[in-house]
Scaffold this motif. Structure first.
Motif, short mmCIF file in Angstrom:
data_model
loop_
_atom_site.label_atom_id
_atom_site.label_comp_id
_atom_site.label_asym_id
_atom_site.label_seq_id
_atom_site.Cartn_x
_atom_site.Cartn_y
_atom_site.Cartn_z
N THR A 28 25.97 7.66 -47.50
CA THR A 28 27.35 8.03 -47.28
C THR A 28 28.30 7.16 -48.10
N ILE A 303 19.30 16.95 -39.89
CA ILE A 303 20.32 16.82 -40.91
C ILE A 303 19.93 15.75 -41.92
N GLY A 304 20.44 15.89 -43.13
CA GLY A 304 20.17 14.92 -44.18
C GLY A 304 20.96 15.23 -45.42
N VAL A 305 20.42 14.84 -46.58
CA VAL A 305 21.09 15.08 -47.85
C VAL A 305 20.08 15.58 -48.87
N TRP A 322 24.39 16.72 -51.48
CA TRP A 322 24.91 17.74 -50.58
C TRP A 322 24.36 17.53 -49.17
N ALA A 323 25.18 17.82 -48.18
CA ALA A 323 24.72 17.79 -46.80
C ALA A 323 23.78 18.96 -46.55
N ARG A 325 21.21 20.98 -43.55
CA ARG A 325 20.85 21.22 -42.15
C ARG A 325 19.57 22.04 -42.14
N TRP A 339 31.04 18.55 -45.04
CA TRP A 339 31.07 17.09 -45.04
C TRP A 339 31.10 16.51 -46.44
N ARG A 342 27.27 14.14 -46.24
CA ARG A 342 26.32 14.36 -45.15
C ARG A 342 27.01 14.29 -43.81
#
Length: 416
Positions: A28, A303-305, A322-323, A325, A339, A342
């Protein structure tokens, strides 16, 4: 693109003690180099291949309050393996009924000994417990809060320490840096059980990163992922695919499903029936992402990137993240544009918290963004207001917010 080495440089600048790195927090921070500081708390979101036996989560096909279907079981891509061990899960667990909040207020949490600087790094699913650390002069202090009351947790050692996660029984997990010389200094995993500190067995150096309601704990030993079935149980050193160099167990769902990463580039899910598979790399602007990392799981959502592939299609990252899901049961991966890089965390409803593209802390629930107020006005994108945990009913969000003196304060947001 910030390399993984660059991401590891997002360390606590004060107090001047040995620092560890939260890969999730560092990711982040990576696009916000303009900020005056980044606050990290140790833990790496990576994990290895694992065959797990647990109790299946009670998950239906009803739509949740985000307007998307709740994950349902799907055929696995790998043949079931004969389980070698059991990871505890919760029988018949299901997400509580909840209505999406429409507004939130912020309040400071008290800190022992009158210390002001503190942060929350995790909370239990009900929102009754929070864990984190404070920054007394010249050091660190692990802290647990219960219904707004703060208690110091004296982890062994005189160096850096933090609690990372807690369940609704008040059992918390984390680590403390120890060592007499630079050569042997490193984190040691601990649990806080019934008011007492317990060293997690079988690991001389490592971290505890997450705990579920059944008391199963994920973590790491050096560069190997481990799971402790309980705070006093012998660790299970999780197997990894051939060629894997590093693995870390990052998060665990209520049925014992674990998500994490191999070599910080391959997101994986390990199911309670002994099967496992890589999570799908999402498509970003028409091209398959070159790599990804998964950080959290709750009720089948993760969730992650993801790292975007270059325009030439040669498998190189462009520098843009990029975020993502995932539905871990079907393997579906979707890019999120809500977001700035993320989501920070999610709950059993599938609601997410994070920093928006406008640089503000927010809750995303029921398809709407709800602003999370600050303790004091600050420029957007300055990492001065960070939500880190959300209760399953969405009524309690925990994290950190800078006050008017730019001091980091431990806070909760109450949402209705």
């Amino acid at each position: 693109m910030p390399s993984e080495t660059d991401l590891l440089r997002s360390l606590d600048p004060e107090p001047p003690q040995p620092s560890t790195v939260d890969i999730a927090r560092a990711v982040t921070d990576g696009r916000r180099r303009k900020t005056r500081r980044g606050v990290g708390y140790a833990g790496v979101a990576a994990v290895t291949a694992i065959a797990i036996v647990g109790v299946a989560v009670a998950v239906g096909a009803n739509r949740d309050n985000t307007g998307v279907k709740t994950p349902v079981a799907a055929p696995k891509t790998s043949a079931p393996a004969k389980p070698a061990y059991t990871i505890p899960g919760t029988t018949g667990w299901a997400a509580p009924a909840a209505t999406a909040p429409t507004s939130c207020t912020i309040e400071k949490l008290p800190v022992p000994d009158g210390v002001k600087m503190a942060l929350v790094s995790g909370a239990d699913p009900t929102g009754a417990y929070q864990v984190g650390r404070s920054y007394p002069k010249g050091g660190y202090q692990a802290v647990i809060w219960h219904n707004g009351q703060a208690t110091k947790v004296d982890l062994p050692g005189d160096l850096e320490e933090s609690l990372r996660d807690v369940n609704s029984s008040g059992t918390a997990v984390g680590w403390s840096y120890q060592g007499k010389t630079d050569a042997d200094t490193g984190p040691v995993p601990y649990a806080y059980v019934n008011g007492k500190v317990v060293k997690l067995p079988g690991v001389s150096r490592g971290e505890a990163t997450a705990i579920n309601e059944a008391g199963a704990i994920t973590g790491q030993a050096a560069d190997r992922a481990v799971v402790w079935p309980a705070a006093t149980g012998a660790p299970i050193f999780l197997p990894v695919p051939k060629g894997t160099k590093e693995s870390t167990a990052g998060d665990i769902d209520e049925d014992g499903t674990v998500v994490g990463n191999l070599d910080l580039k391959v997101p994986f899910v390990w199911f309670a029936d002994g099967t496992s598979r890589a999570l799908t790399l999402p498509t970003v602007e028409g091209k398959k992402a070159v790599s990804a990392r998964v950080f959290s799981i709750r009720n089948g959502w993760a969730i992650g990137v993801a790292d975007q592939t270059d325009d030439a299609g040669k498998g190189r990252a462009t520098g843009k993240m990029w975020a993502v899901r995932w539905n871990v049961r079907t393997g579906e991966a979707k890019i999120s544009t809500d977001w700035d890089m993320r989501a920070e965390e999610l709950n059993a409803q599938g609601w997410e918290i994070g920093i928006t593209k406008q640089g503000r802390a927010a809750l995303l629930a029921g398809g709407k963004q709800i602003a999370l107020p600050e303790l004091a006005p600050h420029d957007p994108g300055a990492l001065t207001n960070i939500p880190n945990a959300i209760s399953d009913d969405g009524k309690v969000i925990s994290g950190q917010s800078d006050d008017a003196s730019d001091t980091i304060r431990a806070v909760v947001w109450r949402c209705v």
